[in-house]
Each structure stands twice: as structure tokens, then as C-alpha cells.
Design a protein around this motif. Structure first.
Motif, mmCIF file in Angstrom:
data_model
loop_
_atom_site.group_PDB
_atom_site.id
_atom_site.type_symbol
_atom_site.label_atom_id
_atom_site.label_comp_id
_atom_site.label_asym_id
_atom_site.label_seq_id
_atom_site.Cartn_x
_atom_site.Cartn_y
_atom_site.Cartn_z
ATOM 1 N N TYR A 213 0.830 -1.198 0.000
ATOM 2 C CA TYR A 213 0.000 0.000 0.000
ATOM 3 C C TYR A 213 0.873 1.261 0.000
ATOM 4 N N TRP A 214 1.877 1.280 0.864
ATOM 5 C CA TRP A 214 2.736 2.461 0.945
ATOM 6 C C TRP A 214 3.569 2.635 -0.320
ATOM 7 N N ALA A 215 3.962 1.510 -0.936
ATOM 8 C CA ALA A 215 4.697 1.617 -2.197
ATOM 9 C C ALA A 215 3.813 2.277 -3.250
ATOM 10 N N LYS A 216 2.515 1.914 -3.227
ATOM 11 C CA LYS A 216 1.585 2.539 -4.184
ATOM 12 C C LYS A 216 1.412 4.027 -3.874
ATOM 13 N N LEU A 217 1.294 4.332 -2.589
ATOM 14 C CA LEU A 217 1.160 5.757 -2.221
ATOM 15 C C LEU A 217 2.389 6.534 -2.666
ATOM 16 N N ARG A 218 3.563 5.932 -2.464
ATOM 17 C CA ARG A 218 4.803 6.592 -2.878
ATOM 18 C C ARG A 218 4.770 6.850 -4.384
ATOM 19 N N ASP A 219 4.375 5.802 -5.150
ATOM 20 C CA ASP A 219 4.332 5.964 -6.605
ATOM 21 C C ASP A 219 3.276 6.981 -7.012
ATOM 22 N N ASN A 220 2.295 7.168 -6.133
ATOM 23 C CA ASN A 220 1.242 8.136 -6.464
ATOM 24 C C ASN A 220 1.576 9.529 -5.908
ATOM 25 N N GLY A 221 2.828 9.714 -5.513
ATOM 26 C CA GLY A 221 3.286 11.063 -5.154
ATOM 27 C C GLY A 221 2.940 11.545 -3.756
ATOM 28 N N VAL A 222 2.872 10.633 -2.758
ATOM 29 C CA VAL A 222 2.603 11.109 -1.398
ATOM 30 C C VAL A 222 3.779 11.973 -0.945
ATOM 31 N N LYS A 223 3.470 13.056 -0.249
ATOM 32 C CA LYS A 223 4.533 13.903 0.300
ATOM 33 C C LYS A 223 4.611 13.665 1.793
ATOM 34 N N VAL A 224 5.832 13.651 2.329
ATOM 35 C CA VAL A 224 6.007 13.432 3.760
ATOM 36 C C VAL A 224 6.555 14.709 4.402
ATOM 37 N N ALA A 225 5.811 15.237 5.354
ATOM 38 C CA ALA A 225 6.327 16.356 6.147
ATOM 39 C C ALA A 225 6.735 15.782 7.492
ATOM 40 N N GLU A 226 7.564 16.500 8.240
ATOM 41 C CA GLU A 226 8.046 15.930 9.492
ATOM 42 C C GLU A 226 7.088 16.132 10.654
ATOM 43 N N GLY A 227 6.369 17.234 10.640
ATOM 44 C CA GLY A 227 5.499 17.495 11.772
ATOM 45 C C GLY A 227 4.108 17.909 11.311
ATOM 46 N N TRP A 228 3.169 17.828 12.237
ATOM 47 C CA TRP A 228 1.797 18.147 11.889
ATOM 48 C C TRP A 228 1.652 19.597 11.410
ATOM 49 N N SER A 229 2.258 20.530 12.156
ATOM 50 C CA SER A 229 2.038 21.941 11.800
ATOM 51 C C SER A 229 2.629 22.254 10.435
ATOM 52 N N ASP A 230 3.744 21.604 10.135
ATOM 53 C CA ASP A 230 4.395 21.794 8.846
ATOM 54 C C ASP A 230 3.478 21.323 7.711
ATOM 55 N N ALA A 231 2.928 20.136 7.869
ATOM 56 C CA ALA A 231 2.035 19.586 6.837
ATOM 57 C C ALA A 231 0.778 20.433 6.715
ATOM 58 N N TYR A 232 0.187 20.754 7.867
ATOM 59 C CA TYR A 232 -1.122 21.402 7.861
ATOM 60 C C TYR A 232 -1.042 22.843 7.378
ATOM 61 N N TYR A 233 -0.016 23.561 7.827
ATOM 62 C CA TYR A 233 0.031 24.987 7.486
ATOM 63 C C TYR A 233 0.802 25.293 6.210
ATOM 64 N N THR A 234 1.681 24.398 5.769
ATOM 65 C CA THR A 234 2.464 24.712 4.572
ATOM 66 C C THR A 234 1.990 23.942 3.345
ATOM 67 N N ASP A 235 1.728 22.647 3.514
ATOM 68 C CA ASP A 235 1.414 21.837 2.336
ATOM 69 C C ASP A 235 -0.081 21.761 2.041
ATOM 70 N N PHE A 236 -0.888 21.852 3.082
ATOM 71 C CA PHE A 236 -2.327 21.650 2.923
ATOM 72 C C PHE A 236 -2.983 22.909 2.359
ATOM 73 N N SER A 237 -3.906 22.713 1.408
ATOM 74 C CA SER A 237 -4.551 23.868 0.776
ATOM 75 C C SER A 237 -5.698 24.427 1.607
ATOM 76 N N GLY A 238 -6.209 23.651 2.546
ATOM 77 C CA GLY A 238 -7.418 24.070 3.250
ATOM 78 C C GLY A 238 -7.170 24.877 4.506
ATOM 79 N N ALA A 239 -5.917 25.078 4.879
ATOM 80 C CA ALA A 239 -5.635 25.837 6.103
ATOM 81 C C ALA A 239 -5.098 27.208 5.737
#
Lengths: 364, 576
Positions: A213-239
């Protein structure tokens, strides 16, 4: 060239000393330093609460407990969830305090196996509710559930509506081409929601297929941020950050905070079929100096006052069914009905392997 | 400086009366005791745990850890990141030091304060601000730097630029310009005069700054994690993961030893570079040797240095401006709402609130803690600098002094996790005292002071060492006792450097998070702790407050640096 006379120099020095005295913490009496040797159940004694670093209750709530019991509550927060348990393990011969709060599902078994806790069955009215979330196999009653939350994927409704793309529903959906490059998650080695989510995928897919499953997610371009605030405030479009990705790993309780001013609907929603449940526990520490105080403080954590405060101050759901959730939570933040079936013992046995395998597959 | 012929003289000169050697031993003993209790003992205890299995010494961890390819990659990455970032910081920082400390122009004081702001900003906030600039759709999104090696290096330079500018600038400001002028008068080009006269004089300060920056970079934790993740992990992030997440003390201990070796090697190199170049300089008491900044044709040096500095300032400003602009965005539009909210305990729509105190209360706690930490760091660091600045004649004494110098740099090179966990193991009854220091509020300023001491030493020491020993001798010959010599010769000159040290120590304590986070008292959070807590909660208002609180932290820092500079000006009173 400016020169100072001895007298002005003395005056400057004296002023500095005075200023320092006024600003010092060492000089100031904060009422809770001192030795721990006086800790008994008697009035005027201290009970030391060891928590994780996001512990906070609203102003005045602990004061209420201190007033009722005559105990002084001293708090120490030596790190986040994982670090907290590991520190308790390291210091078990001479514990950091009397009561611990904030051990979560992913580290509960370690705390139990390592013998850092002593049994206590709370007689508080909410104890029956708490029992429903007890750690399976915790027959001695070492840990008492205080609150819980669901780690779920969140989506930005507007992003999908604008593009006419249907929102994903299940974990499997995320491997489909229409969701390529849309998901951001957090690293399980460095973030607690990341670990909960990884555990959830292992629980749903099994400890072999979850790798595919994770290999598929990787191939489908999943991005990994290190912390919640980083993901939520920088990468996420809804915040607030208005990042590029419309699907983010967050909590079931996140959407209410995206209700725009003047509107009455959040702009984001949680995908309830992707959730992993995190329960936070409290327990009396083995070797506690003030066992009775610790027990009373644990009862207090189950009281209506604390339980009702938990959503706003700690962003978790109270275990008690007697208190009302905030209205926005009632409407926009339901808990998952079918969270991933996880067992703390499985997590304890596999945590490192899962993280190592995950790192190899996704990060390389 | 070790001309055999001069050594003889020095031996004779530095012979001390018996009473004063006892004082020197005491002066060295206090800082050593401090370092032993609050650094060496905790670290050694934790590392020892990793090497003892079932009561027997087990060094199998080394073979195990070194057989992992990841270890080698991480080691290489750590060195590469720190090396490149240090080189860049020096190359960019020296022109910065020239412009900000050697030239006069309106707004110079403000710019000096401004460059020190990044140094203390919470990494999580800078990470978010940095990524906002670099990520897709950000002002520099087109460069595709997000998540790259370059982004991490840029961030490391961003944080540490000020260390080079200030350490080098502090010495440069007081360097007598006559030597360079003489070289020019003899026909040397400005570049040649700089390379042959000024640069060697600045050498010790540059080596000092470079070793500091290298240590900060090679042990950077938050920055690397936020911007590069574990893909670009460092030894430090790896120690953190192994200790806090896996409780694999065996691996963590091996890595801690590896880190110590890297740090010790870097320190040795730096010390050698410093020693080669160190010599008595002719320092002037005033900064009067600064000249007005001249731009345009015929003023190539000024123009080039100003251009480089301007470019760096834009680079520093981008994330900071992003931060300020976003702090002004509220749920209801633009305004000061987030700043007004600093008087509250956060978004309370859910009933409770994410903070137990207001941001202002936290700011006050921060200031108080930083005051204590600064006092401790100044006393300890000042004594170290004083002892280390002497060049005793006896070989063993000289060696002792240089070991002492290196010892006090180590806290910067050891992981905060190792120190923090070590505290928990050793400070339950320090020295048999019936005080559980682990849960005492006292430990926070102490931990911050451990980090600030090396900064104090590194800013004061180059200046003390540059004092011509003949001045002290002259004073002694005229009948001044050792205390009088200190007061009359060392103190006035060191006072200027001390001002900078106060600023650095205060700033580092204000922004310190690594050690603080292990010892935090949730009922008395510091400003960075509050920022982390707010940014760790969803909700536009909490996010806005976190940014506003960061701006407050930045302003406090800039203010304190500016104030330290003022103080430095007013305490001046030497005879030089």
C-alpha cells in the motif's frame, strides 16, 4: 572618548543588580519549587504531574483542584508522547513525579511492560466511560483512559468542488491516478499522528500488504512532512497557508476550526473511513511519593470540569459521556464509527520494524 | 607566535605569585565544577547506559551501528551540510561584518539588531515561514528548492549569519586601521592590504565564528527536520529518533560518541587555526575608526561589500517579512487582531483554551529565565575566558589552558536530547543534596546557560587574547596587584565584548527550545514553548497568535541586542 567616573560606574552597577533581582526567577517564589520530601497526603503537600509537552488546562481549573484538596500541583513535561514514556522507563528507580498523564495508545504497552505504573481503579463517575477505552490486557488497571481522538485524513472541500473531482473516501482511493500528488502525511518516526496513521494502515492491510500500500502511495506522489504543523500549514490547501495539496493527515477534530468568520460550515472535512484512534491515558507512577495525591488528581482528570475543558484545551474528545461537546464539534467533528482495529501489544511488538520498513519504502 | 626565542621571555613574564595562582585555580575550578555537574556527568551517565548490558561493558553497538549504510550516509550529510553552511556563512558574513561594523551609515544600528533576529526564532516557525517562501506557489517556488539540500544549507546560513557578522565585526570594529593604512601608503592595493594585513588580524575571530557556526550547523535539529526531514537527517536528528522514539540507547550512545569525535576534530582544527594567527593586536577603544560607507566608482571594496550584504539582508528578510505579513492576517481580514489576542490564552471557541497562561505572561517568564541564564553564563563564561586568555609559560599549564578552552565548547556539540535525558538520570539528588533538580524551575536557566557559556567564551576570548600582555606587565610594574590589573587593563577592553556576550547569552536563552523542552514546566511556559503549543493546534486564530508571538520574540531579541550594544558603548572607559 566618554569616560565614566567611579561613582557613575557604581551607580550603573547598582542599577543593574537591582534590575536583575527584579527579573530573576531564582529570586521569585513560584510556590512549587522546593524539595519533594514533604509529599504526603496531608494538606499543603505537593503532587507532581508528569505530562507530555502539549498539556494545558484552561486557566484556573487546576487552581480549583488545589483549593478543594489543599494539594499543590506541580507539573513537569519532559517531552512529547514517545519521549515521555521513554523517560519514565529510564527514571523508574526514582520517578519524576506521582501521576503521569498523556501516555497514548502507541506507547501504552511499553509503559505497562516496563513496570513504570502502579494499579489504581478510580471511583470517579466517569470511570465507567473510561473503562470502555481501557488497554486490552491491562488487567491490573495500570492505565486509565482520560480522552481520545481520531487521526484521520482531512480534505479541502473547495479544492475538489472547484475542479469537479470527487473527494476520496477510503484509503485505497488514494492510490488512484486522480489523486496523484494530492496527499501529504507526516513522518511516523517524528510525529505522533504519523505513527498512528502508519499503525492504522498496518492494522487495515495486514503487516505484509501494508508495505504494498505504501509503495503505491509513494508511486502516487505522497509527500512526507516531518510534523503536523508543517504539513497542515504549509502543504495543505485548506488551512491558513493555502498550500498546494488538498488532502492532509490531521485529526477528526480539525474541521471545526476551518469554519470561516460569518459562515457556519467548515471548509474542510475528515474522511472517517481512514481513521486511527488514539486514546490518552493517566496512571499512578510506581514509586510515587504521594500516591494518594496522585489518585485524587487522576479522579480530578475524570471530573466534569476537566472533561469539559479537554476539547478546547487539548483538542481531544472527553471519555466522559456526562459532559457536552462544544457545539461545532457536535456538528462538524464526529468520531469515526469504525477506526482501524489496533492493539497496543501489536504496536509495541512491531513499532520499530514498521517505522524502519516504512522509511525504506517511502523515504529511501 | 611560538618563536622559541620569545618563549623564554614569556616564561619569565608570566610567573605568578603564589597567592594569585590559588585565585587562578579557583577561577578555573568554578566553571569546571559547573560543567561537570550540568554537562559531563549527565552526558556520561546516559552514554554509559548505552554501553553497559547486564552489568558488562558491551561495545558491540559500534560494529552494529557502523554496519548500517544509513549511519555513513548520515555522517557524510552532517559534515557536508555543516561544512557548506559554515563556508557560506563566513564568505557572506565577513563582508557583512565590514559593512555593519567598519562603515558608518544611517540605520546601521537597526540593521545590526535585525541580523540577530533569525538566530533565536523558533525553528518550527522559521521552518513554516521558510517553506512558505520555497514551496510551490511561494515567492521562490519556481526555484524548486523545497525539501532539498540547498534549502537546508540556506536555512542554516539564515540562522547563523549573525554569529559571523558579530564575532568578526566585534573585533574588526576596534582594530587599529593604521596598519592597513600604512600598507596602502606603501602602495598595496586595497585587496592586498586586506588580505595581508587585516585578514590575518581577523583570523582568530573568523576561526572562532566558524567553529561556532560549524557546531551549530552540525548539531542543528529542528531546522534540518522541518526542511529536510529524515531524508537529510544529521547525527543529531538520528540521536533524537533513537533516544526519544525507539529508546535504543545503544545506537544513540554510539552516535553520541561519533558526534563527539566530529566535534572534537572540528574544535582541534579551529584551535590550531586560531593559535597560528593569534597575536597581540593594537585595539582602539572607540569605534571611531569606522568611515562613512562610500558607494560607487572608485570605492570598489565598499560597494562590493555593501552589495553582498544587501543581498544577504534581502535573503534574511524574505522569511521574516512573510512571518510579519502573515501575522497581520486575521480571520476577519488584515489587522492587529493576532497581537491583541496575545493577552488571551488562545482560541477558546471550544470552551477551553490551548494555553494555561497568556502570551504576555509567557514572555515575562522568558525574560526572567533568560536573565538568570545570562547571569550564570556570564559568570561561568567570563571566568573561563579570563583563565584561557592567559598564556602561562609552563608547557603543561599551557596545554591545560587549551584543553579547558575546548572543554567549554563541547556543550554546543552534544545533542540536546543526550543532555536532557542525562539530566533526568543524574539530577534527582545532585551532589547528594535533597533537591530534585529535575523538576525544579531552576534547571531551565541552568540548561540554557550551558548552551550560552560557549558563546560568551567565544565572544570575549578573542578580545582578551588580543590585549598586548605588555599592558598588564606595565601595570604590574607600576605596582598594581592582580585584581587592579584586571580592573584597569582587562575589564575595560573586555567590557565591550561582554556587552555582546550579554546580548548573545540573553538571545540564546530567549530562543532556546531544545533543552527547555525537556524540562518545561507547563504551568510556566516560555515564549518559544507557547509558540510551539499554539502552532500545534488547528485554528486560524491559534496560528495567527503563534506568528504574532514569534514576531514578539523577534522584536524582544532585536531590542535586547540593540540594548546590549548601547550598554557596550556606555561602559567604555579604558585608557586605550
Amino acid at each position: 572618548m566618554a569616560r565614566t567616573t567611579p561613582r557613575t560606574r557604581f551607580a550603573a552597577g547598582a542599577l543593574t543588580v537591582l534590575a536583575l533581582a527584579g527579573c530573576s526567577t531564582i529570586g521569585a517564589n513560584d510556590g512549587s519549587d522546593g524539595a519533594t520530601g514533604d509529599a504526603t497526603g496531608a494538606a499543603g503537600a505537593t503532587v507532581t504531574l508528569v505530562t507530555h509537552d502539549s498539556f494545558a488546562l484552561s486557566d484556573g481549573i487546576l487552581a480549583q483542584f488545589e483549593e478543594e484538596t489543599g494539594l499543590t500541583v506541580k507539573q513537569v513535561a519532559p517531552g512529547d508522547g514517545g519521549a515521555l514514556v521513554n523517560q519514565l522507563v529510564l527514571t523508574k528507580e526514582n520517578p519524576l513525579g506521582d501521576l503521569v498523564y498523556g501516555i497514548d495508545t502507541t506507547f501504552a504497552s511499553r509503559a505497562i511492560d516496563e513496570g513504570v505504573l502502579q494499579p489504581y481503579s478510580s471511583g470517579a463517575p466517569a470511570a465507567a466511560d473510561a473503562a470502555q477505552h481501557a488497554v486490552p490486557d491491562d488487567d491490573e488497571g495500570l492505565l486509565t483512559a482520560i480522552d481520545l481522538g481520531d487521526v484521520c485524513l482531512n480534505v479541502d472541500h473547495a479544492w475538489f468542488a472547484e475542479r469537479g473531482v470527487p473527494e476520496p473516501v477510503t484509503l485505497e482511493d488514494l492510490t488512484r491516478p486522480e489523486y496523484k500528488d494530492l496527499l501529504v502525511v507526516t513522518n511516523p518516526a517524528t510525529s505522533s499522528p504519523g505513527l498512528a496513521f502508519l499503525v492504522g494502515t498496518a492494522a487495515r492491510f495486514g503487516s505484509v500488504q501494508y508495505k504494498d500500500y505504501w509503495a503505491k502511495l509513494r508511486d502516487n506522489g505522497v509527500k512526507v512532512a516531518e510534523g503536523w504543523s508543517d504539513a497542515y500549514y504549509t502543504d495543505f490547501s485548506g488551512a491558513d497557508g493555502k498550500g498546494p495539496r488538498p488532502i492532509v493527515l490531521s485529526y477528526a477534530s480539525s474541521p471545526p476550526s476551518t469554519v470561516p468568520e460569518g459562515a457556519d460550515e467548515p471548509t474542510t472535512g475528515a474522511l472517517l473511513e481512514t481513521c486511527t484512534r488514539q486514546v490518552e491515558y493517566a496512571g499512578v507512577l510506581a514509586g510515587a511519593e504521594n500516591v494518594e495525591g496522585a489518585q485524587r488528581l487522576l479522579d480530578f482528570l475524570l471530573s466534569d470540569a476537566v472533561q469539559a475543558d479537554i476539547p478546547g484545551s487539548m483538542y481531544m474528545y472527553p471519555v466522559s459521556s456526562a459532559v457536552d461537546l462544544p457545539e461545532e464539534w457536535e456538528r462538524w467533528a464526529p468520531l469515526a464509527t469504525d477506526p482501524a482495529p489496533i492493539h497496543p501489544k501489536d504496536i509495541e511488538a512491531n513499532r520499530e520494524t514498521w517505522i524502519a520498513e516504512w522509511t525504506e519504502i517511502v523515504i529511501g | 607566535m611560538l618563536h622559541p626565542g620569545r618563549d623564554h621571555h614569556r616564561t619569565r613574564r608570566s610567573r605568578l605569585p603564589a597567592g594569585s595562582s590559588a585565585l587562578w585555580v579557583l577561577a578555573a575550578g568554578l566553571p569546571l565544577a559547573f560543567l561537570a555537574v550540568f554537562f559531563a556527568w549527565p552526558v556520561a551517565t546516559l552514554v554509559a547506559r548505552g554501553f553497559v548490558a547486564d552489568g558488562a561493558l558491551d561495545l558491540g553497538g559500534f560494529a552494529d551501528v557502523f554496519s548500517r549504510p544509513r549511519t555513513w550516509r548520515i555522517l557524510g550529510l552532517t559534515l557536508a551540510q555543516a561544512g557548506v553552511a559554515t563556508a557560506l556563512a563566513v564568505v557572506l558574513g565577513v563582508p557583512g561584518a565590514y559593512v555593519l561594523f567598519r562603515c558608518r551609515f544611517p540605520g546601521r544600528g537597526a540593521l545590526r539588531a535585525f541580523v540577530s533576529v533569525p538566530f533565536v526564532l523558533p525553528t518550527v516557525v522559521v521552518g513554516v515561514a521558510f517553506r512558505a517562501v520555497l514551496a510551490e506557489g511561494g515567492p521562490l517556488g519556481a526555484l524548486h528548492l523545497d525539501g532539498t539540500f540547498a534549502a537546508i544549507v540556506a536555512a542554516l546560513v539564515f540562522f547563523n549569519y549573525t554569529v559571523v557578522v558579530r564575532t568578526v565585526g566585534g573585533l574588526w570594529e576596534h582594530l587599529d586601521p593604521r596598519a592597513e593604512q600604512a600598507a596602502r601608503a606603501l602602495g598595496a592595493s586595497p585587496v592586498r592590504a586586506f588580505v595581508e594585513v587585516t585578514l590575518p588580524a581577523l583570523g582568530p575571530a573568523i576561526a572562532s565564528a566558524a567553529s561556532l557556526v560549524f557546531l551549530f550547523c552540525s548539531t542543528a535539529f529542528g531546522t534540518v527536520l522541518v526542511l529536510g526531514g529524515l531524508r537529510y537527517g544529521t547525527i543529531e536528528t538520528e540521536i533524537w529518533v533513537q533516544t526519544t522514539q525507539f529508546l535504543d540507547l545503544r545506537a544513540a550512545s554510539v552516535l553520541s560518541v561519533v558526534q563527539l569525535v566530529v566535534v572534537a576534530a572540528a574544535l582541534t582544527l579551529a584551535a590550531r587555526a586560531r593559535r597560528r594567527q593569534e597575536r597581540a593586536l593594537h585595539l582602539t577603544a572607540t569605534a571611531g575608526s569606522a568611515h562613512p560607507l562610500r558607494l560607487g566608482r572608485g570605492h570598489g571594496v565598499d560597494t562590493a561589500a555593501a552589495a553582498v550584504t544587501a543581498l544577504v539582508l534581502v535573503g534574511l528578510a524574505l522569511p521574516l517579512v512573510t512571518l510579519v505579513v502573515r501575522s497581520l492576517r486575521t480571520p476577519t481580514g488584515w489587522g492587529l487582531g493576532n497581537y491583541v489576542a496575545l493577552g488571551t490564552t488562545g482560541d477558546s471557541t471550544g470552551g477551553g483554551s490551548p494555553l494555561s497562561v497568556t502570551v504576555w505572561d509567557a514572555a515575562l517568564t522568558s525574560l526572567r529565565t533568560a536573565t538568570d541564564a545570562t547571569v550564570i553564563a556570564l559568570v561561568v563564561g567570563g571566568l573561563v575566558a579570563l583563565v584561557v586568555s592567559r598564556r602561562p609559560g609552563a608547557r603543561t599549564a599551557r596545554r591545560t589552558v587549551s584543553v579547558l578552552d575546548a572543554l567549554f565548547m563541547l556543550p554546543l556539540g552534544v545533542s540536546a536530547v543526550t543532555v536532557g535525558f542525562g539530566f533526568l538520570l543524574t539530577l534527582d539528588r545532585p551532589l547528594g543534596l535533597p533537591v530534585d533538580l529535575r523538576t525544579s524551575g531552576l534547571l531551565v536557566p541552568i540548561a540554557q546557560a550551558v548552551v550560552a557559556v560557549p558563546l560568551v567564551v567565544r565572544t570575549v576570548l578573542p578580545v582578551l587574547r588580543a590585549i598586548d600582555p605588555r599592558l598588564r606587565e606595565a601595570a604590574a610594574t607600576l605596582g598594581a596587584g592582580p585584581g587592579r590589573v584586571l580592573r584597569a587593563v582587562d575589564l575595560p577592553i573586555a567590557a565591550r565584548a561582554l556587552g555582546l556576550a550579554v546580548g548573545f547569552a540573553f538571545a540564546v536563552s530567549l530562543g532556546e527550545f531544545g533543552a527547555t523542552s525537556f524540562l518545561a514546566r507547563p504551568d510556566q511556559p516560555t515564549l518559544p514553548v507557547v509558540v510551539y503549543r499554539l502552532i500545534g493546534r488547528p485554528g486560524e486564530q491559534n496560528y495567527g497568535m503563534a506568528l504574532a508571538a514569534s514576531v514578539l520574540l523577534a522584536l524582544l531579541t532585536a531590542g535586547i541586542m540593540a540594548l546590549a550594544e548601547r550598554l557596550r558603548g556606555s561602559v567604555r572607559g579604558g585608557e586605550l
